[in-house]
Motif scaffolding. Sequence first.
Motif, PDB file in Angstrom:
ATOM      1  N   ALA A  37       0.825  -1.207   0.000  1.00 31.66           N
ATOM      2  CA  ALA A  37       0.000   0.000   0.000  1.00 31.66           C
ATOM      3  C   ALA A  37       0.859   1.256   0.000  1.00 31.66           C
ATOM      4  CB  ALA A  37      -0.921  -0.009   1.215  1.00 31.66           C
ATOM      5  N   GLU A  38       0.189   2.362  -0.267  1.00 36.17           N
ATOM      6  CA  GLU A  38       0.852   3.670  -0.260  1.00 36.17           C
ATOM      7  C   GLU A  38      -0.033   4.679   0.452  1.00 36.17           C
ATOM      8  OE1 GLU A  38       1.632   4.882  -4.255  1.00 36.17           O
ATOM      9  OE2 GLU A  38       2.945   3.195  -4.671  1.00 36.17           O
ATOM     10  N   GLY A  39       0.590   5.761   0.858  1.00 32.15           N
ATOM     11  CA  GLY A  39      -0.135   6.899   1.399  1.00 32.15           C
ATOM     12  C   GLY A  39      -1.078   6.578   2.534  1.00 32.15           C
ATOM     13  N   ARG A  40      -2.304   7.067   2.385  1.00 31.93           N
ATOM     14  CA  ARG A  40      -3.313   6.953   3.441  1.00 31.93           C
ATOM     15  C   ARG A  40      -3.635   5.496   3.781  1.00 31.93           C
ATOM     16  NH1 ARG A  40      -9.086   7.124   3.862  1.00 31.93           N
ATOM     17  NH2 ARG A  40      -9.728   8.441   5.602  1.00 31.93           N
ATOM     18  N   VAL A  41      -3.766   4.647   2.766  1.00 31.07           N
ATOM     19  CA  VAL A  41      -4.085   3.243   2.998  1.00 31.07           C
ATOM     20  C   VAL A  41      -2.958   2.567   3.767  1.00 31.07           C
ATOM     21  CG1 VAL A  41      -4.507   1.003   1.887  1.00 31.07           C
ATOM     22  CG2 VAL A  41      -5.632   3.063   1.023  1.00 31.07           C
ATOM     23  N   ARG A  42      -1.718   2.850   3.411  1.00 32.32           N
ATOM     24  CA  ARG A  42      -0.569   2.285   4.127  1.00 32.32           C
ATOM     25  C   ARG A  42      -0.586   2.736   5.589  1.00 32.32           C
ATOM     26  NH1 ARG A  42       4.870   0.700   2.251  1.00 32.32           N
ATOM     27  NH2 ARG A  42       6.213   0.685   4.079  1.00 32.32           N
ATOM     28  N   PHE A  43      -0.811   4.016   5.818  1.00 30.22           N
ATOM     29  CA  PHE A  43      -0.862   4.548   7.180  1.00 30.22           C
ATOM     30  C   PHE A  43      -1.950   3.853   7.992  1.00 30.22           C
ATOM     31  CE2 PHE A  43      -2.894   7.498  10.168  1.00 30.22           C
ATOM     32  CZ  PHE A  43      -1.836   7.697  11.058  1.00 30.22           C
ATOM     33  N   HIS A  44      -3.151   3.745   7.426  1.00 30.73           N
ATOM     34  CA  HIS A  44      -4.261   3.130   8.155  1.00 30.73           C
ATOM     35  C   HIS A  44      -4.042   1.628   8.364  1.00 30.73           C
ATOM     36  CE1 HIS A  44      -6.842   6.557   8.793  1.00 30.73           C
ATOM     37  NE2 HIS A  44      -6.547   6.960   7.574  1.00 30.73           N
ATOM     38  N   ALA A  45      -3.382   0.971   7.437  1.00 33.22           N
ATOM     39  CA  ALA A  45      -3.057  -0.448   7.624  1.00 33.22           C
ATOM     40  C   ALA A  45      -2.069  -0.615   8.780  1.00 33.22           C
ATOM     41  CB  ALA A  45      -2.489  -1.046   6.342  1.00 33.22           C
ATOM     42  N   ARG A  46      -1.097   0.285   8.882  1.00 31.78           N
ATOM     43  CA  ARG A  46      -0.150   0.232  10.006  1.00 31.78           C
ATOM     44  C   ARG A  46      -0.858   0.505  11.329  1.00 31.78           C
ATOM     45  NH1 ARG A  46       4.938   3.691   9.259  1.00 31.78           N
ATOM     46  NH2 ARG A  46       5.530   2.467  11.065  1.00 31.78           N
ATOM     47  N   VAL A  47      -1.765   1.478  11.341  1.00 27.10           N
ATOM     48  CA  VAL A  47      -2.549   1.769  12.550  1.00 27.10           C
ATOM     49  C   VAL A  47      -3.375   0.539  12.929  1.00 27.10           C
ATOM     50  CG1 VAL A  47      -4.455   3.145  13.486  1.00 27.10           C
ATOM     51  CG2 VAL A  47      -2.599   4.278  12.223  1.00 27.10           C
ATOM     52  N   ALA A  48      -4.025  -0.080  11.954  1.00 23.84           N
ATOM     53  CA  ALA A  48      -4.845  -1.265  12.225  1.00 23.84           C
ATOM     54  C   ALA A  48      -3.986  -2.404  12.775  1.00 23.84           C
ATOM     55  CB  ALA A  48      -5.573  -1.706  10.959  1.00 23.84           C
ATOM     56  N   ALA A  49      -2.800  -2.611  12.230  1.00 22.39           N
ATOM     57  CA  ALA A  49      -1.901  -3.653  12.728  1.00 22.39           C
ATOM     58  C   ALA A  49      -1.482  -3.350  14.164  1.00 22.39           C
ATOM     59  CB  ALA A  49      -0.680  -3.780  11.823  1.00 22.39           C
ATOM     60  N   ASN A  50      -1.214  -2.095  14.462  1.00 20.94           N
ATOM     61  CA  ASN A  50      -0.853  -1.716  15.835  1.00 20.94           C
ATOM     62  C   ASN A  50      -2.016  -1.939  16.797  1.00 20.94           C
ATOM     63  OD1 ASN A  50       1.803  -1.008  15.337  1.00 20.94           O
ATOM     64  ND2 ASN A  50       1.301   1.120  14.867  1.00 20.94           N
ATOM     65  N   VAL A  51      -3.221  -1.617  16.357  1.00 22.17           N
ATOM     66  CA  VAL A  51      -4.405  -1.850  17.197  1.00 22.17           C
ATOM     67  C   VAL A  51      -4.547  -3.340  17.483  1.00 22.17           C
ATOM     68  CG1 VAL A  51      -6.936  -1.783  17.210  1.00 22.17           C
ATOM     69  CG2 VAL A  51      -5.633   0.244  16.530  1.00 22.17           C
ATOM     70  N   LEU A  52      -4.360  -4.167  16.480  1.00 16.59           N
ATOM     71  CA  LEU A  52      -4.471  -5.609  16.686  1.00 16.59           C
ATOM     72  C   LEU A  52      -3.382  -6.127  17.627  1.00 16.59           C
ATOM     73  CD1 LEU A  52      -5.506  -6.727  13.102  1.00 16.59           C
ATOM     74  CD2 LEU A  52      -6.922  -6.724  15.168  1.00 16.59           C
ATOM     75  N   SER A  53      -2.203  -5.528  17.577  1.00 16.69           N
ATOM     76  CA  SER A  53      -1.149  -5.896  18.533  1.00 16.69           C
ATOM     77  C   SER A  53      -1.591  -5.574  19.955  1.00 16.69           C
ATOM     78  CB  SER A  53       0.155  -5.146  18.224  1.00 16.69           C
ATOM     79  OG  SER A  53       0.712  -5.613  17.025  1.00 16.69           O
ATOM     80  N   MET A  54      -2.242  -4.445  20.130  1.00 11.91           N
ATOM     81  CA  MET A  54      -2.764  -4.083  21.453  1.00 11.91           C
ATOM     82  C   MET A  54      -3.836  -5.073  21.904  1.00 11.91           C
ATOM     83  SD  MET A  54      -3.025   0.070  21.108  1.00 11.91           S
ATOM     84  CE  MET A  54      -3.913   0.261  22.632  1.00 11.91           C
ATOM     85  N   VAL A  55      -4.711  -5.464  20.987  1.00  8.42           N
ATOM     86  CA  VAL A  55      -5.760  -6.428  21.328  1.00  8.42           C
ATOM     87  C   VAL A  55      -5.128  -7.760  21.740  1.00  8.42           C
ATOM     88  CG1 VAL A  55      -7.689  -7.784  20.405  1.00  8.42           C
ATOM     89  CG2 VAL A  55      -7.516  -5.340  19.877  1.00  8.42           C
ATOM     90  N   GLU A  56      -4.110  -8.192  21.014  1.00  5.80           N
ATOM     91  CA  GLU A  56      -3.411  -9.437  21.383  1.00  5.80           C
ATOM     92  C   GLU A  56      -2.848  -9.357  22.803  1.00  5.80           C
ATOM     93  OE1 GLU A  56      -1.001 -11.583  18.135  1.00  5.80           O
ATOM     94  OE2 GLU A  56      -0.999  -9.462  17.536  1.00  5.80           O
ATOM     95  N   ARG A  57      -2.202  -8.226  23.095  1.00  5.88           N
ATOM     96  CA  ARG A  57      -1.608  -8.070  24.437  1.00  5.88           C
ATOM     97  C   ARG A  57      -2.690  -7.992  25.508  1.00  5.88           C
ATOM     98  NH1 ARG A  57       1.902  -4.822  21.210  1.00  5.88           N
ATOM     99  NH2 ARG A  57       0.786  -2.937  21.825  1.00  5.88           N
ATOM    100  N   GLU A  58      -3.811  -7.337  25.212  1.00  7.91           N
ATOM    101  CA  GLU A  58      -4.884  -7.267  26.199  1.00  7.91           C
ATOM    102  C   GLU A  58      -5.508  -8.642  26.425  1.00  7.91           C
ATOM    103  OE1 GLU A  58      -8.936  -4.842  27.359  1.00  7.91           O
ATOM    104  OE2 GLU A  58      -7.597  -4.007  25.841  1.00  7.91           O
ATOM    105  N   LEU A  59      -5.654  -9.423  25.370  1.00  9.57           N
ATOM    106  CA  LEU A  59      -6.159 -10.781  25.527  1.00  9.57           C
ATOM    107  C   LEU A  59      -5.220 -11.609  26.410  1.00  9.57           C
ATOM    108  CD1 LEU A  59      -7.408 -11.533  21.897  1.00  9.57           C
ATOM    109  CD2 LEU A  59      -8.829 -11.378  23.952  1.00  9.57           C
ATOM    110  N   ARG A  60      -3.931 -11.375  26.266  1.00 11.91           N
ATOM    111  CA  ARG A  60      -2.935 -12.128  27.025  1.00 11.91           C
ATOM    112  C   ARG A  60      -2.856 -11.664  28.474  1.00 11.91           C
ATOM    113  NH1 ARG A  60       1.547 -10.671  24.308  1.00 11.91           N
ATOM    114  NH2 ARG A  60       0.843 -11.910  22.574  1.00 11.91           N
ATOM    115  N   HIS A  61      -2.896 -10.350  28.707  1.00 12.00           N
ATOM    116  CA  HIS A  61      -2.639  -9.795  30.042  1.00 12.00           C
ATOM    117  C   HIS A  61      -3.876  -9.287  30.773  1.00 12.00           C
ATOM    118  CE1 HIS A  61       1.655  -9.925  29.331  1.00 12.00           C
ATOM    119  NE2 HIS A  61       1.496  -9.257  28.210  1.00 12.00           N
ATOM    120  N   GLY A  62      -4.967  -9.064  30.061  1.00 11.60           N
ATOM    121  CA  GLY A  62      -6.139  -8.397  30.636  1.00 11.60           C
ATOM    122  C   GLY A  62      -6.684  -9.031  31.896  1.00 11.60           C
ATOM    123  N   GLY A  63      -6.913 -10.327  31.874  1.00  6.66           N
ATOM    124  CA  GLY A  63      -7.468 -11.000  33.050  1.00  6.66           C
ATOM    125  C   GLY A  63      -6.558 -10.918  34.261  1.00  6.66           C
TER     126      GLY A  63
END
Length: 123
Positions: A37-63
Amino acid sequence: MPEPHARPATGPHDIPSAPELVAAVRTFLERDVVPAAEGRVRFHARVAANVLSMVERELRHGGPDAEAHAVRLAALGAADDADLARAIREGRLNDGDPELVRLLRESVRDKLRVANPAYLGES
């Protein structure tokens, strides 16, 4: 090889688990979408990947984090965060209380471990 936080395939949901599904989507974004991807789509894909990394960590550590936080609050006589804030506002707890400082530091550390472990020198 399954992730260390993946659960075994036992009732009622089969594999892949929620953490495995989130990891698969994150990996797809990081390896396939972002590089293509390029430009805006690339930026939003990176943001989405970072959000999913946070979700993974919350699933692991949240409880465990929630349980530890409840124990720390109870040690200070607080039922929840709102109760803790009220105790601080009313002067029942103050910033010189070492237990309060410890609770706040541990709570912030737990939050950072999910939000961005790089701030803690972790990855």
